[in-house]
Design an enzyme around this catalytic site. Structure first.
Site, PDB file in Angstrom:
ATOM      1  N   ASP A   1     -18.404  -6.107  13.633  1.00 34.27           N
ATOM      2  CA  ASP A   1     -17.443  -6.016  12.673  1.00 34.27           C
ATOM      3  C   ASP A   1     -17.719  -7.322  11.528  1.00 34.27           C
ATOM      4  O   ASP A   1     -17.457  -7.248  10.490  1.00 34.27           O
ATOM      5  CB  ASP A   1     -16.108  -5.974  13.094  1.00 34.27           C
ATOM      6  CG  ASP A   1     -15.808  -4.691  13.659  1.00 34.27           C
ATOM      7  OD1 ASP A   1     -15.728  -3.723  13.003  1.00 34.27           O
ATOM      8  OD2 ASP A   1     -16.074  -4.591  14.904  1.00 34.27           O
TER       9      ASP A   1
ATOM     10  N   GLU B   1       0.594  -1.394  -0.072  1.00 31.80           N
ATOM     11  CA  GLU B   1       0.037   0.185   0.041  1.00 31.80           C
ATOM     12  C   GLU B   1       0.929   1.140   0.022  1.00 31.80           C
ATOM     13  O   GLU B   1       1.720   1.413   0.778  1.00 31.80           O
ATOM     14  CB  GLU B   1      -0.974  -0.051   1.269  1.00 31.80           C
ATOM     15  CG  GLU B   1      -1.905   1.299   1.094  1.00 31.80           C
ATOM     16  CD  GLU B   1      -2.807   1.237   2.358  1.00 31.80           C
ATOM     17  OE1 GLU B   1      -3.358  -0.019   2.538  1.00 31.80           O
ATOM     18  OE2 GLU B   1      -2.840   1.896   3.390  1.00 31.80           O
TER      19      GLU B   1
ATOM     20  N   ALA C   1     -19.534   1.281   3.219  1.00 33.16           N
ATOM     21  CA  ALA C   1     -18.537   0.800   2.026  1.00 33.16           C
ATOM     22  C   ALA C   1     -19.365  -0.281   1.209  1.00 33.16           C
ATOM     23  O   ALA C   1     -19.238  -0.340   0.026  1.00 33.16           O
ATOM     24  CB  ALA C   1     -17.301   0.201   2.822  1.00 33.16           C
TER      25      ALA C   1
ATOM     26  N   THR D   1      -4.059   4.712  -1.731  1.00 36.85           N
ATOM     27  CA  THR D   1      -4.838   5.482  -0.842  1.00 36.85           C
ATOM     28  C   THR D   1      -5.576   6.574  -1.339  1.00 36.85           C
ATOM     29  O   THR D   1      -5.091   7.269  -2.300  1.00 36.85           O
ATOM     30  CB  THR D   1      -4.352   5.830   0.667  1.00 36.85           C
ATOM     31  OG1 THR D   1      -3.421   6.787   0.458  1.00 36.85           O
ATOM     32  CG2 THR D   1      -3.731   4.647   1.321  1.00 36.85           C
TER      33      THR D   1
ATOM     34  N   ARG E   1     -15.760   3.486   3.081  1.00 39.59           N
ATOM     35  CA  ARG E   1     -16.701   4.668   3.315  1.00 39.59           C
ATOM     36  C   ARG E   1     -15.805   5.883   3.834  1.00 39.59           C
ATOM     37  O   ARG E   1     -15.797   6.749   3.152  1.00 39.59           O
ATOM     38  CB  ARG E   1     -17.546   4.290   4.826  1.00 39.59           C
ATOM     39  CG  ARG E   1     -18.637   5.336   4.820  1.00 39.59           C
ATOM     40  CD  ARG E   1     -19.048   5.458   6.552  1.00 39.59           C
ATOM     41  NE  ARG E   1     -17.845   5.676   7.259  1.00 39.59           N
ATOM     42  CZ  ARG E   1     -17.969   5.721   8.611  1.00 39.59           C
ATOM     43  NH1 ARG E   1     -19.214   5.415   9.383  1.00 39.59           N
ATOM     44  NH2 ARG E   1     -17.139   6.296   9.255  1.00 39.59           N
ATOM     45  N   GLY E   2     -14.696   5.868   4.368  1.00 39.24           N
ATOM     46  CA  GLY E   2     -13.833   6.746   4.676  1.00 39.24           C
ATOM     47  C   GLY E   2     -14.483   7.528   5.920  1.00 39.24           C
ATOM     48  O   GLY E   2     -15.483   7.224   6.523  1.00 39.24           O
TER      49      GLY E   2
ATOM     50  N   HIS F   1     -13.489  -2.198  14.676  1.00 41.15           N
ATOM     51  CA  HIS F   1     -13.558  -0.563  13.948  1.00 41.15           C
ATOM     52  C   HIS F   1     -13.758   0.348  15.397  1.00 41.15           C
ATOM     53  O   HIS F   1     -14.511   0.127  16.143  1.00 41.15           O
ATOM     54  CB  HIS F   1     -14.721  -0.464  13.143  1.00 41.15           C
ATOM     55  CG  HIS F   1     -14.713   1.024  12.546  1.00 41.15           C
ATOM     56  ND1 HIS F   1     -15.253   2.018  13.272  1.00 41.15           N
ATOM     57  CD2 HIS F   1     -14.202   1.659  11.464  1.00 41.15           C
ATOM     58  CE1 HIS F   1     -15.015   3.326  12.463  1.00 41.15           C
ATOM     59  NE2 HIS F   1     -14.392   2.864  11.193  1.00 41.15           N
TER      60      HIS F   1
ATOM     61  N   LYS G   1     -20.671  -6.797   3.420  1.00 41.10           N
ATOM     62  CA  LYS G   1     -19.673  -6.265   2.131  1.00 41.10           C
ATOM     63  C   LYS G   1     -19.681  -7.430   1.061  1.00 41.10           C
ATOM     64  O   LYS G   1     -19.462  -7.150   0.075  1.00 41.10           O
ATOM     65  CB  LYS G   1     -18.357  -5.696   2.735  1.00 41.10           C
ATOM     66  CG  LYS G   1     -18.508  -4.646   3.480  1.00 41.10           C
ATOM     67  CD  LYS G   1     -17.134  -4.140   4.330  1.00 41.10           C
ATOM     68  CE  LYS G   1     -17.256  -2.919   4.902  1.00 41.10           C
ATOM     69  NZ  LYS G   1     -15.926  -2.494   5.585  1.00 41.10           N
TER      70      LYS G   1
ATOM     71  N   HIS H   1      -7.818   2.642  -3.788  1.00 39.13           N
ATOM     72  CA  HIS H   1      -8.803   3.069  -2.681  1.00 39.13           C
ATOM     73  C   HIS H   1      -9.946   4.142  -3.325  1.00 39.13           C
ATOM     74  O   HIS H   1      -9.288   5.277  -3.907  1.00 39.13           O
ATOM     75  CB  HIS H   1      -8.204   3.579  -1.515  1.00 39.13           C
ATOM     76  CG  HIS H   1      -7.264   2.744  -0.949  1.00 39.13           C
ATOM     77  ND1 HIS H   1      -6.916   2.650   0.386  1.00 39.13           N
ATOM     78  CD2 HIS H   1      -6.316   1.794  -1.661  1.00 39.13           C
ATOM     79  CE1 HIS H   1      -5.852   1.888   0.581  1.00 39.13           C
ATOM     80  NE2 HIS H   1      -5.578   1.210  -0.581  1.00 39.13           N
TER      81      HIS H   1
HETATM   82  P1  FAD Z   1     -17.979   0.755   6.595  1.00 38.92           P
HETATM   83  O1  FAD Z   1     -17.479  -0.750   6.640  1.00 38.92           O
HETATM   84  O2  FAD Z   1     -19.026   1.266   6.030  1.00 38.92           O
HETATM   85  O3  FAD Z   1     -18.180   1.151   8.328  1.00 38.92           O
HETATM   86  C1  FAD Z   1     -18.039   2.080   8.849  1.00 38.92           C
HETATM   87  C2  FAD Z   1     -18.716   2.461  10.103  1.00 38.92           C
HETATM   88  O4  FAD Z   1     -20.076   2.142  10.210  1.00 38.92           O
HETATM   89  C3  FAD Z   1     -18.270   1.380  11.283  1.00 38.92           C
HETATM   90  O5  FAD Z   1     -18.216   1.810  12.604  1.00 38.92           O
HETATM   91  C4  FAD Z   1     -19.367   0.271  11.285  1.00 38.92           C
HETATM   92  O6  FAD Z   1     -19.284  -0.313  12.618  1.00 38.92           O
HETATM   93  C5  FAD Z   1     -20.527   1.066  10.975  1.00 38.92           C
HETATM   94  N1  FAD Z   1     -21.491   0.316   9.783  1.00 38.92           N
HETATM   95  C6  FAD Z   1     -21.260  -0.171   8.644  1.00 38.92           C
HETATM   96  N2  FAD Z   1     -22.135  -0.661   8.161  1.00 38.92           N
HETATM   97  C7  FAD Z   1     -23.375  -0.686   9.141  1.00 38.92           C
HETATM   98  C8  FAD Z   1     -24.367  -1.050   9.169  1.00 38.92           C
HETATM   99  N3  FAD Z   1     -25.192  -2.044   8.007  1.00 38.92           N
HETATM  100  N4  FAD Z   1     -25.223  -1.040  10.366  1.00 38.92           N
HETATM  101  C9  FAD Z   1     -24.515  -0.203  11.397  1.00 38.92           C
HETATM  102  N5  FAD Z   1     -23.457   0.162  11.158  1.00 38.92           N
HETATM  103  C10 FAD Z   1     -22.765  -0.075  10.130  1.00 38.92           C
HETATM  104  N6  FAD Z   1      -9.570   5.696   4.629  1.00 38.92           N
HETATM  105  C11 FAD Z   1      -9.609   7.028   3.618  1.00 38.92           C
HETATM  106  O7  FAD Z   1      -9.978   7.954   3.865  1.00 38.92           O
HETATM  107  N7  FAD Z   1      -8.802   6.835   2.676  1.00 38.92           N
HETATM  108  C12 FAD Z   1      -8.025   5.500   2.378  1.00 38.92           C
HETATM  109  O8  FAD Z   1      -7.671   5.358   1.297  1.00 38.92           O
HETATM  110  C13 FAD Z   1      -8.158   4.260   3.339  1.00 38.92           C
HETATM  111  N8  FAD Z   1      -7.876   2.951   3.317  1.00 38.92           N
HETATM  112  C14 FAD Z   1      -8.064   2.071   4.202  1.00 38.92           C
HETATM  113  C15 FAD Z   1      -7.423   1.129   3.937  1.00 38.92           C
HETATM  114  C16 FAD Z   1      -7.539  -0.032   5.069  1.00 38.92           C
HETATM  115  C17 FAD Z   1      -6.971  -1.409   4.597  1.00 38.92           C
HETATM  116  C18 FAD Z   1      -8.300   0.245   6.090  1.00 38.92           C
HETATM  117  C19 FAD Z   1      -8.577  -0.920   7.123  1.00 38.92           C
HETATM  118  C20 FAD Z   1      -8.831   1.547   6.201  1.00 38.92           C
HETATM  119  C21 FAD Z   1      -8.785   2.330   5.465  1.00 38.92           C
HETATM  120  N9  FAD Z   1      -9.240   3.740   5.337  1.00 38.92           N
HETATM  121  C22 FAD Z   1      -8.954   4.682   4.694  1.00 38.92           C
HETATM  122  C23 FAD Z   1     -10.017   4.107   6.787  1.00 38.92           C
HETATM  123  C24 FAD Z   1     -11.571   3.914   6.734  1.00 38.92           C
HETATM  124  O9  FAD Z   1     -12.130   4.800   5.607  1.00 38.92           O
HETATM  125  C25 FAD Z   1     -11.960   4.092   8.093  1.00 38.92           C
HETATM  126  O10 FAD Z   1     -11.747   3.347   9.097  1.00 38.92           O
HETATM  127  C26 FAD Z   1     -13.577   4.275   8.102  1.00 38.92           C
HETATM  128  O11 FAD Z   1     -14.064   4.675   9.315  1.00 38.92           O
HETATM  129  C27 FAD Z   1     -14.354   3.026   7.958  1.00 38.92           C
HETATM  130  O12 FAD Z   1     -14.421   2.616   6.478  1.00 38.92           O
HETATM  131  P2  FAD Z   1     -15.132   1.303   5.776  1.00 38.92           P
HETATM  132  O13 FAD Z   1     -14.859   1.453   4.513  1.00 38.92           O
HETATM  133  O14 FAD Z   1     -14.646   0.380   7.011  1.00 38.92           O
HETATM  134  O15 FAD Z   1     -16.606   1.748   6.329  1.00 38.92           O
END
Ligand code: FAD
Length: 327
Positions: free
Chosen positions: A187, A20, A129, A51, A110-111, A178, A194, A80
């Site tokens: 989680d 990455e 996401a 990223t 999601r970010g 998370h 997903k 990403h």
């Molecule tokens: P989601 O999976 O959508 O979850 C986000 C939050 O919503 C969580 O708290 C989850 O508990 C909650 N949630 C999700 N779905 C539901 C549901 N159906 N019901 C209730 N609650 C729910 N960030 C950046 O800005 N840019 C990047 O390039 C980037 N790269 C990353 C790469 C990796 C490998 C990782 C692990 C993280 C990265 N992040 C990046 C950080 C990430 O965007 C954040 O951690 C963000 O808070 C969660 O993103 P997610 O895609 O996991 O979101």
């Protein structure tokens, strides 16, 4: 070290190693990053991911790095993408733009909303996401509803093949939870959602104990997640970086490792501590059945390539090449 045991659920044959990067902010950093990419490409990773700043702040810089990988290496670039704060139309346009640039692999995220923003403010049209995963598939299908392939022996005839799909739509997952989730069960549920939405690879947040990753994978498998779950590991070679990572990820590193780094005055010895810690962690998760490694590079090739060298990893693609030259 035992050879990498492929996860039975792993679909693509080149999931053994990935890296990455983040988009550079200056021209000098961009030149250095080109050299880093060339060196990373030498070990033939399955993909290199780049990223993306939530809110689209790094969109063009991310795309420049992805194009460099596409045009100068034969490694798959993975973009990403984040959806927080976007309307449907904006997210659609973003995905289309990356597909138009030739990108076929995505890490759908999601970010996070900007720091200090109202926690009750709406997150945009796509709240998770999983919705972005669905959107990526939808946009790809709209762009390329079917594929035409040549018919052998007839230069003008074309046959219709099934829809082209993105090579990979990966998602993030959090082995120690998370920071905003209720518990680990949530989680796991989110990871399953997903996969149901169309993700075919998960990449983990940093973790510092092999059991955190291996236990999480067991829970995910028990809940029905079948896609490969790549462990995300970063060789952390300075005490300041370790502290920053702990703050960003809200995942606490083991105290003995943090203290050892902090009290070591010599930079080279600090780097050695970080590299051997990451190598040990990687060896443990691979022995426990991890399908490969996703190494966070911090835009430097030295430490991650040192880890790869110490593990004696040969990627599936390298092995295939060796077999071909033996013939
Ligand atoms: P989601 O999976 O959508 O979850 C986000 C939050 O919503 C969580 O708290 C989850 O508990 C909650 N949630 C999700 N779905 C539901 C549901 N159906 N019901 C209730 N609650 C729910 N960030 C950046 O800005 N840019 C990047 O390039 C980037 N790269 C990353 C790469 C990796 C490998 C990782 C692990 C993280 C990265 N992040 C990046 C950080 C990430 O965007 C954040 O951690 C963000 O808070 C969660 O993103 P997610 O895609 O996991 O979101």
């Amino acid at each position: 070290m035992a050879p990498i045991a492929p996860d039975p659920a792993a679909t693509p044959e080149r999931t053994a190693l990935s890296f990455e990067l983040f988009p550079p902010r200056t021209d000098a950093a961009a030149i250095a990053l080109g050299r880093t990419i060339d060196r990373l490409a030498d070990v033939d990773p399955a993909f290199i991911s780049v990223t993306f700043g939530a809110g689209g702040t790094s969109r063009d810089r991310s795309l420049t790095v992805l194009r460099y990988i596409l045009e100068n290496t034969d490694i798959e670039p993975m973009a990403h993408l984040t959806c927080v704060g976007s309307s449907h139309a904006e997210a659609n346009e973003l995905v289309r733009r990356f597909l138009d640039a030739g990108i076929r692999s995505f890490l759908a995220l999601r970010g996070d909303p900007p720091a200090g923003s109202d926690p009750d403010a709406p997150l945009g049209d796509l709240a998770t996401a999983a919705e972005l995963v669905q959107l990526i598939h939808r946009v790809q299908q709209e762009r390329e509803p079917f594929r035409q392939v040549a018919v052998a022996g007839n230069p003008v005839a074309r046959r219709i093949r099934e829809r082209g799909r993105p090579t990979r739509v990966a998602v993030a997952t959090f082995p120690t939870g998370h920071p905003r989730s209720k518990d680990l069960a949530q989680d796991v549920d989110i990871l399953l959602a997903k996969e149901v939405a169309g993700a075919n690879l998960a990449i983990t947040q940093l973790f510092w104990r092999a059991d955190d990753y291996l236990g999480f994978v067991d829970r995910a498998r028990a809940a029905g997640v079948t896609m490969p779950i790549l462990p995300g590991i970063m060789p952390t070679t300075t005490s300041a970086r370790l502290a920053r990572l702990a703050e960003l990820t809200e995942v606490e590193p083991p105290a003995e490792f943090a203290i050892a780094l902090e009290i070591e005055p010599d930079a080279a010895a600090q780097a050695e501590l970080g590299i051997s810690f990451a190598t040990g962690l990687a060896a443990e998760v691979l022995d426990g059945g991890a399908p490969g490694l996703h190494l966070y590079t911090y835009n430097r090739h030295e430490a991650v390539l040192d880890v790869v060298g110490r593990l004696g990893i040969a990627t599936p693609h390298q092995l295939a090449n060796e077999r071909n030259t033996e013939r």
